[in-house]
Design an enzyme around this catalytic site. Structure first.
Site, PDB file in Angstrom:
ATOM      1  N   THR A  80     -18.640  12.912  -2.794  1.00 36.63           N
ATOM      2  CA  THR A  80     -19.684  12.009  -2.170  1.00 36.63           C
ATOM      3  C   THR A  80     -20.739  11.458  -3.709  1.00 36.63           C
ATOM      4  O   THR A  80     -20.521  12.309  -4.721  1.00 36.63           O
ATOM      5  CB  THR A  80     -20.556  12.883  -1.350  1.00 36.63           C
ATOM      6  OG1 THR A  80     -21.091  14.068  -2.416  1.00 36.63           O
ATOM      7  CG2 THR A  80     -20.017  13.994  -0.203  1.00 36.63           C
ATOM      8  N   CYS A  81     -21.858  10.541  -2.831  1.00 35.35           N
ATOM      9  CA  CYS A  81     -21.908  10.587  -4.702  1.00 35.35           C
ATOM     10  C   CYS A  81     -23.459  11.600  -4.920  1.00 35.35           C
ATOM     11  O   CYS A  81     -24.035  10.968  -5.142  1.00 35.35           O
ATOM     12  CB  CYS A  81     -22.714   8.539  -3.957  1.00 35.35           C
ATOM     13  SG  CYS A  81     -21.478   7.933  -3.848  1.00 35.35           S
ATOM     14  N   ASP A  82     -23.468  12.347  -4.607  1.00 36.09           N
ATOM     15  CA  ASP A  82     -24.855  13.263  -4.846  1.00 36.09           C
ATOM     16  C   ASP A  82     -23.995  14.155  -6.486  1.00 36.09           C
ATOM     17  O   ASP A  82     -22.610  14.470  -5.683  1.00 36.09           O
ATOM     18  CB  ASP A  82     -25.014  14.244  -4.297  1.00 36.09           C
ATOM     19  CG  ASP A  82     -26.354  15.611  -3.983  1.00 36.09           C
ATOM     20  OD1 ASP A  82     -26.923  15.573  -3.136  1.00 36.09           O
ATOM     21  OD2 ASP A  82     -25.799  15.378  -4.923  1.00 36.09           O
TER      22      ASP A  82
ATOM     23  N   ASN B 281     -23.299  10.487   3.260  1.00 36.77           N
ATOM     24  CA  ASN B 281     -22.198   9.024   2.957  1.00 36.77           C
ATOM     25  C   ASN B 281     -21.216   8.417   3.755  1.00 36.77           C
ATOM     26  O   ASN B 281     -20.875   8.283   3.474  1.00 36.77           O
ATOM     27  CB  ASN B 281     -21.370   9.845   1.344  1.00 36.77           C
ATOM     28  CG  ASN B 281     -22.294   9.299   0.561  1.00 36.77           C
ATOM     29  OD1 ASN B 281     -22.002   9.922  -0.302  1.00 36.77           O
ATOM     30  ND2 ASN B 281     -23.626   8.682   0.443  1.00 36.77           N
TER      31      ASN B 281
END
Ligand SMILES: *Cc1c(COP(=O)(O)O)cnc(C)c1O
Length: 382
Positions: free
Chosen positions: A323-325, A366
């Site tokens: 994910t983009c975390d 996401n």
């Protein structure tokens, strides 16, 4: 007991389901339940549903004669829907709304856990006459995923709560929990001794208690071996003999992880391998938000086994999720090594992941869907 994932790996080889996915063998769940029951003869066993609430898993446990520990109305309805007997369901969450207590009571639940005066009062009103274990907070040895100070009253407050429950017509007992993935077989000693003291003090006030809830916490092997279930059972039996010399109380146990972790194996695919400064980062299609939540603080260090082996040397890696975390990193301190030839599209197996994986997955962070579970064996759906 050493877990064997042969049947799960055969299913994955034949069916090649999209990754990431979790495959659970319900026959192993049933065998674990039988083994746990044999280790603690006479104890009432209530499986902590949050560990893995997949309906086939619950079916296997209902068939094995195991009861359930539920945290709220949804888990309760789920268990009842699979044919569980409400008389064998414990509402073990001390944090609950009055209407949720009423919901459970109306459906026949008569076993609760509490740790605060307001909740005892709610139970008296909405679940009259029920058994209520007062949960005590103790300094147990560290577990891998401790509960911190969120649950349990101080031992000094426990007697007041016991007497308050009894005065309201509830049937008090004592509960404690040593934290999940507890590696120390003696961790239950302090709690059992504290409970014995409280049983004595309550009796001096004319309140007889019969029930002791020892919670869960029994661990499973990932990278480091843990003691056998037999070692836990004998340490607990010894502590009970010491603290309750004139006879044991009725025991309630709430195992979660130990019944389901080794029944499951998760398959993941490598999304990207990249060199960043002097470290090799391996990004997987599984991360902290779609199944490996227990990698938080690197508390649980899973095994990652390459499926597509091309041979050659291995080297250190950082493992991260898709994910983009920025927090979706699995392991950057715990040392892991994977083949230097590893590349996008290669697959890894993560064995021993039947507990606290699918149930922790987000609903779509996401756009990634919750972890899919395929269940094999007698109660399976795959
Ligand atoms: C989560 C939980 C359990 C199960 O713990 P495990 O470590 O998985 O055995 C048992 N009881 C309560 C109250 C829990 O919250």
């Amino acid at each position: 007991m050493c877990a064997d994932f042969t049947r799960i790996r055969r299913f994955l080889a034949e069916r090649e389901p999209p990754t990431p996915c979790l495959v659970v063998d319900t026959d192993v769940v049933a065998a674990r339940a039988a083994g746990f029951g044999a280790a603690f003869p006479g104890a009432l066993i209530r499986y902590a549903v949050k560990a893995n609430p997949a309906p086939p898993v619950l079916d296997a446990l209902v068939a094995a004669g195991i009861g359930f520990d539920v945290a709220g109305p949804a888990e309760l309805a789920l268990c009842l829907g699979r044919g569980a007997d409400p008389a064998e369901i414990a509402y073990g969450n001390p944090i609950k709304k009055p209407r949720d207590i009423a919901f459970a009571f109306e459906r026949g639940v008569r076993e609760f856990t509490s740790d605060a005066p307001a909740d005892v009062d709610h139970l008296a009103r909405y679940a009259p006459g029920s058994a209520v274990s007062i949960r005590v907070l103790l300094d147990a040895p560290d577990s891998a995923t401790p509960f911190g100070r969120k649950f349990g009253c101080a031992p000094a407050e426990a007697l007041d709560l016991v007497l308050r429950a009894a005065a309201h017509g509830l049937r008090p007992g004592i509960a404690f929990h040593v934290g999940s993935q507890q590696p120390d077989v003696t961790a239950w000693e302090i709690g059992i001794a504290t409970a014995a003291k409280l049983f004595g003090e309550a009796a001096a006030h004319g309140v007889g208690m019969t029930r002791l809830n020892l919670g869960g916490g029994f661990p499973t092997t990932h990278r480091t071996a843990v003691p056998s279930l037999a070692a836990y059972a004998s340490a607990i039996a010894a502590a009970l003999d010491t603290s309750f010399p004139s006879g044991r109380p009725e025991l309630l146990l709430e195992p979660g992880r130990v019944l389901v972790a080794d029944a499951g194996l998760l398959r993941t695919e490598v999304v990207l391998v990249a060199q960043r400064d002097d470290r090799r980062w391996v990004y997987l299609d599984i991360g902290r938000y779609n199944g490996l939540a227990e990698a938080e603080n690197e508390a649980i260090a899973y095994r990652f086994e390459p499926v597509d082996t091309r041979g050659g040397p291995d080297g250190p890696v950082v493992l991260a999720g898709p994910t983009c975390d920025g927090d979706d990193v699995l392991y950057q301190r715990t040392p892991y090594r994977l083949p230097l030839a590893l590349r996008s599209g290669d697959r890894l197996d993560v064995p021993g992941t039947g507990a606290y994986t699918a149930s922790y997955a987000s609903v779509g962070f996401n756009g990634i869907e919750p972890l899919r579970t395929h269940c094999l064996g007698r109660w399976g759906d795959a």
